[in-house]
Every structure is written in C-alpha cells, then in structure tokens.
Design an enzyme around this catalytic site. Structure first.
Site, PDB file in Angstrom:
ATOM      1  N   SER A 190      -5.398   0.929   6.031  1.00  0.00           N
ATOM      2  CA  SER A 190      -5.202   1.432   7.547  1.00  0.00           C
ATOM      3  C   SER A 190      -4.004   2.471   7.701  1.00  0.00           C
ATOM      4  O   SER A 190      -3.412   2.901   6.531  1.00  0.00           O
ATOM      5  CB  SER A 190      -4.616   0.107   8.327  1.00  0.00           C
ATOM      6  OG  SER A 190      -3.998   0.693   9.422  1.00  0.00           O
ATOM      7  N   TYR A 203       2.203  -6.539   8.727  1.00  0.00           N
ATOM      8  CA  TYR A 203       1.073  -5.777   8.533  1.00  0.00           C
ATOM      9  C   TYR A 203       1.008  -4.515   7.755  1.00  0.00           C
ATOM     10  O   TYR A 203       0.259  -4.568   6.990  1.00  0.00           O
ATOM     11  CB  TYR A 203       0.369  -5.780   9.990  1.00  0.00           C
ATOM     12  CG  TYR A 203      -1.143  -5.016   9.542  1.00  0.00           C
ATOM     13  CD1 TYR A 203      -2.280  -5.858   9.552  1.00  0.00           C
ATOM     14  CD2 TYR A 203      -1.334  -3.756  10.365  1.00  0.00           C
ATOM     15  CE1 TYR A 203      -3.545  -5.244   9.616  1.00  0.00           C
ATOM     16  CE2 TYR A 203      -2.430  -3.091  10.182  1.00  0.00           C
ATOM     17  CZ  TYR A 203      -3.459  -3.910   9.845  1.00  0.00           C
ATOM     18  OH  TYR A 203      -4.972  -3.290  10.071  1.00  0.00           O
TER      19      TYR A 203
HETATM   20  P1  NAD Z   1     -12.203  -8.510  12.992  1.00  0.00           P
HETATM   21  O1  NAD Z   1     -11.295  -9.321  13.546  1.00  0.00           O
HETATM   22  O2  NAD Z   1     -13.259  -8.128  13.419  1.00  0.00           O
HETATM   23  O3  NAD Z   1     -12.202  -8.582  11.563  1.00  0.00           O
HETATM   24  C1  NAD Z   1     -11.221  -9.364  10.683  1.00  0.00           C
HETATM   25  C2  NAD Z   1     -11.594 -10.429   9.927  1.00  0.00           C
HETATM   26  O4  NAD Z   1     -10.856 -11.024   8.855  1.00  0.00           O
HETATM   27  C3  NAD Z   1     -12.315 -11.543  11.180  1.00  0.00           C
HETATM   28  O5  NAD Z   1     -13.503 -11.323  11.393  1.00  0.00           O
HETATM   29  C4  NAD Z   1     -12.060 -12.731   9.795  1.00  0.00           C
HETATM   30  O6  NAD Z   1     -13.263 -13.152   9.364  1.00  0.00           O
HETATM   31  C5  NAD Z   1     -11.176 -12.327   8.844  1.00  0.00           C
HETATM   32  N1  NAD Z   1     -10.124 -12.931   8.446  1.00  0.00           N
HETATM   33  C6  NAD Z   1      -8.727 -13.042   9.228  1.00  0.00           C
HETATM   34  N2  NAD Z   1      -8.087 -13.984   8.684  1.00  0.00           N
HETATM   35  C7  NAD Z   1      -8.769 -14.659   7.764  1.00  0.00           C
HETATM   36  C8  NAD Z   1      -8.996 -15.873   7.166  1.00  0.00           C
HETATM   37  N3  NAD Z   1      -7.469 -16.711   6.821  1.00  0.00           N
HETATM   38  N4  NAD Z   1      -9.616 -16.451   6.173  1.00  0.00           N
HETATM   39  C9  NAD Z   1     -10.985 -15.895   6.347  1.00  0.00           C
HETATM   40  N5  NAD Z   1     -11.201 -14.607   7.054  1.00  0.00           N
HETATM   41  C10 NAD Z   1     -10.147 -14.185   7.677  1.00  0.00           C
HETATM   42  O7  NAD Z   1     -11.263  -6.894  12.947  1.00  0.00           O
HETATM   43  P2  NAD Z   1     -11.366  -5.343  12.214  1.00  0.00           P
HETATM   44  O8  NAD Z   1     -10.494  -4.534  13.050  1.00  0.00           O
HETATM   45  O9  NAD Z   1     -12.680  -5.102  11.984  1.00  0.00           O
HETATM   46  O10 NAD Z   1     -10.483  -5.915  10.842  1.00  0.00           O
HETATM   47  C11 NAD Z   1     -11.197  -5.346   9.624  1.00  0.00           C
HETATM   48  C12 NAD Z   1     -10.299  -4.695   8.765  1.00  0.00           C
HETATM   49  O11 NAD Z   1     -10.017  -3.465   9.359  1.00  0.00           O
HETATM   50  C13 NAD Z   1      -8.987  -5.683   8.380  1.00  0.00           C
HETATM   51  O12 NAD Z   1      -8.447  -5.379   7.032  1.00  0.00           O
HETATM   52  C14 NAD Z   1      -7.916  -4.646   9.376  1.00  0.00           C
HETATM   53  O13 NAD Z   1      -6.744  -4.852   8.790  1.00  0.00           O
HETATM   54  C15 NAD Z   1      -8.517  -3.395   9.326  1.00  0.00           C
HETATM   55  N6  NAD Z   1      -8.095  -2.273  10.221  1.00  0.00           N
HETATM   56  C16 NAD Z   1      -8.482  -2.629  11.425  1.00  0.00           C
HETATM   57  C17 NAD Z   1      -7.891  -1.439  12.352  1.00  0.00           C
HETATM   58  C18 NAD Z   1      -8.337  -1.567  13.885  1.00  0.00           C
HETATM   59  O14 NAD Z   1      -7.957  -0.758  14.461  1.00  0.00           O
HETATM   60  N7  NAD Z   1      -9.357  -2.391  14.329  1.00  0.00           N
HETATM   61  C19 NAD Z   1      -7.373  -0.349  11.957  1.00  0.00           C
HETATM   62  C20 NAD Z   1      -7.097  -0.174  10.683  1.00  0.00           C
HETATM   63  C21 NAD Z   1      -7.498  -1.262   9.850  1.00  0.00           C
END
Ligand code: NAD
Ligand code: MG
Length: 298
Positions: A190, A203
């Site tokens: 991130s 985080y």
């Molecule tokens: P999202 O909620 O769609 O995806 C995150 C997924 O993590 C969930 O769907 C869930 O299945 C899984 N998860 C969380 N806790 C879990 C657990 N205990 N056991 C099993 N699965 C678990 O959100 P996203 O934003 O697409 O996130 C995907 C990645 O992108 C993450 O690593 C997040 O940190 C990263 N990210 C997101 C952003 C943003 O702005 N959305 C920015 C930077 C990084």
C-alpha cells in the site's frame, strides 16, 4: 468498439469520484452491500492469453482488488482459486461465475487466514484442485482505523499483523515447494507503507513489513526462477474502506487528495498484477508497481 482497459480516455474522468453514502457496515465489508458497487472489470477487461493455462491462487479474491485480479487472470487464460471469509460467500459466487464464464476453472476456499492451519490447508487444496500452482497473489488484508495508540487494542494489532503479514508468510512458505521456475508471487502492499496515516498505525506497519518481505524473498528465490514483486495501491474504492477502514467524514472525499483527484477502482489495478504474473516481466524482481493516482512513492 466496446470499452476495455485499452481504451484511451482521460484518466481524470475515466471514473467519477465515488459518492460514499452515510452507511456503516461491519467488517468484512462486501461488494454486495457496497454503494456504489466497485468496478472489477466485469464489463471491460479484455484478455489476450497472457496467462494461458497458468494456475493462480489469490487470497481475498472475492471482492475489491482481488476480485478484479481474479477476473483478469481468468480472462487471460488462468484457472483461479480464491480465498475469502465465510461471510463473503455472495461475493465469492459472483467471482466464480465470472471465472467460469471466461471458460476457466474456479476453486473456492472459504476460511479464516488468522488460523495457522487453514493457511497451509488452503495451499494444499488449491494445488490439488488446480493441478499445480504458478501464481500466488497475497492480497487479503485487514484495515481498521483507530485515532490513538492508547485506544488501539492489543488484539487488533495482533489481528492486523496476523492477517496481513503472518498469513502471507505461512501461505508463501506452504506454496514454494509447488512453484516451478517461471512462477511468480505478488504481494499487495500500500501507499501506506511510505505515507503512513496516523489513523492506520497497525495497518501501515504491516504494509512496510510486506515491502521488506517482498524484497528479501525476491533475492532469496531469484536463482530458483521464482519472481516476487508487489503492487502498492493508493486509495481504491472497495468494501475495505466503508467497513471501518476510514472514518466516515474522510470517506466522503476518499481519494480526492491524490494528484489525479479521485479514488481508483479495482479494475485499474488488475493490469499491474497481470504484467507481474506473466512472462513479460521476466526481468522484474523485488519491484513494486505503484498504482496510487500519483501519490509519490520512493
Ligand atoms: P476487500 O475488502 O475487497 O479485500 C480484502 C479481503 O481480505 C476481503 O475480501 C477478505 O476476503 C480478506 N480477509 C480479510 N481478513 C481476512 C481473514 N481473517 N481471513 C480471510 N480473509 C480475510 O478490500 P481491498 O481494498 O480490495 O483489499 C485488498 C488488498 O488491497 C488488501 O491487502 C489491502 O490492504 C490492499 N490495499 C487496499 C487499498 C484500498 O484503498 N482499498 C489501498 C492499498 C492497499
Ligand atoms: Mg471481501
């Protein structure tokens, strides 16, 4: 001609700024409940056999960035296994339909990544059902904002570390014996690794750890022909954000602080993962592709 990821458009206006409604949802958020829904490329991603017959495992592949990557990989010719929490079954079924409509095999692996045994079991199950493994995307993540260190429970710090770092370590370790030369590992980090928000102490710490892990492991596995890289998203509209990822007042202008002036959509992330998973990136190791709407990274 139908719109695709190859269509030339003004990136500023390619997507409208998301108008987040005043709606609190518990963790884990789902796309089923997300208003407006995120764009995972269902209507736009066009594949061209860049991952033909590859076998991919994507954690958190039910929604958000993981869902967009799963759909793109399938349309590029890969069979795809996804992990998700049992509460996310509806989202997972949507992704399954997308993968199968692309003519590829979908494997659904519900379970909790903070469970040590599940991390190894899911790899074995994915390998068995896919008939091997070439691509591992460590993408699942937990993000819960907290204003002050005094209010940050020990349990939350542990859970965030467990989900974002320890699960990545355990899954990767379990997967490596199956990975042949030419395989790739892609970790979702991130912009928080470089510009940590005071609200995201735990985080942001895990995302900096993912960066160091990615670079060290890339050096370790290079001579075995296994490439390890990362993708660093900026503010992307996914269920993670309105389910405790951000305070509500921040969500109203989520992403407007970026140079491009809007939040990103998961569909805008998928091509970076496809590039890193494909043979086109054969000389790219230990790298991070920043997809941040212009937020600077080192
Ligand atoms: P999202 O909620 O769609 O995806 C995150 C997924 O993590 C969930 O769907 C869930 O299945 C899984 N998860 C969380 N806790 C879990 C657990 N205990 N056991 C099993 N699965 C678990 O959100 P996203 O934003 O697409 O996130 C995907 C990645 O992108 C993450 O690593 C997040 O940190 C990263 N990210 C997101 C952003 C943003 O702005 N959305 C920015 C930077 C990084
Ligand atoms: Mg989800």
């Amino acid at each position: 001609m139908t719109r695709s990821q190859y269509t030339f458009e003004n990136p500023v206006t390619r997507y409208p700024q998301v108008e987040a409604p005043e709606k609190h949802v518990p963790e884990p958020g789902t796309d089923t409940d997300l208003e407006p829904h995120a764009d995972h490329g269902e209507e736009t991603y066009r594949g061209s056999a860049r991952l033909l017959n590859r076998k991919a495992l994507i954690t958190g592949g039910d929604s958000g960035i993981g869902a967009a990557v799963a759909i793109a990989f399938a349309r590029e010719g890969a069979d795809v296994a996804i992990t998700y929490l049992p509460d996310e079954e509806d989202d997972a079924q949507h992704v399954r339909t997308q993968i199968e409509t692309a003519g590829r095999k979908a494997v659904l692996l519900p379970g909790d990544l903070t469970d040590r045994d599940f991390c190894t079991q899911l790899v074995n199950k994915a390998v068995r059902e896919l008939g091997g493994l070439d691509i591992l995307v460590n993408n699942a993540g937990k993000q819960l904002f907290c204003e002050s260190i005094e209010d940050l429970p020990d349990e939350q710090f542990e859970q965030t570390l467990n989900t974002n770092v320890l699960a990545m370590f355990r899954i990767t370790k379990a997967a490596i014996p199956y990975l042949e030369p030419g395989s790739t590992i892609i970790n979702t980090t991130s912009v928080q690794a470089y510009q940590p928000s005071p609200l995201l102490l735990d985080y942001a710490t895990t995302k900096a750890a993912i960066n160091a892990f990615t670079k060290a492991l890339a050096s370790q596995l290079a001579s075995r022909g296994i490439r390890v890289n990362a993708v660093a998203p900026g503010p992307i509209w996914t269920p993670l954000q309105p389910s405790g990822g951000q305070p509500h007042e921040k969500l109203a202008h989520f992403g407007t602080q970026t140079p491009i002036g809007r939040s990103g959509q998961p569909a805008e992330l998928a091509p970076a993962y496809v590039f890193l998973a494909s043979a086109e990136s054969s000389y790219v190791l230990g790298a991070t592709i920043a997809v941040t709407g212009g937020m600077p990274t080192p």
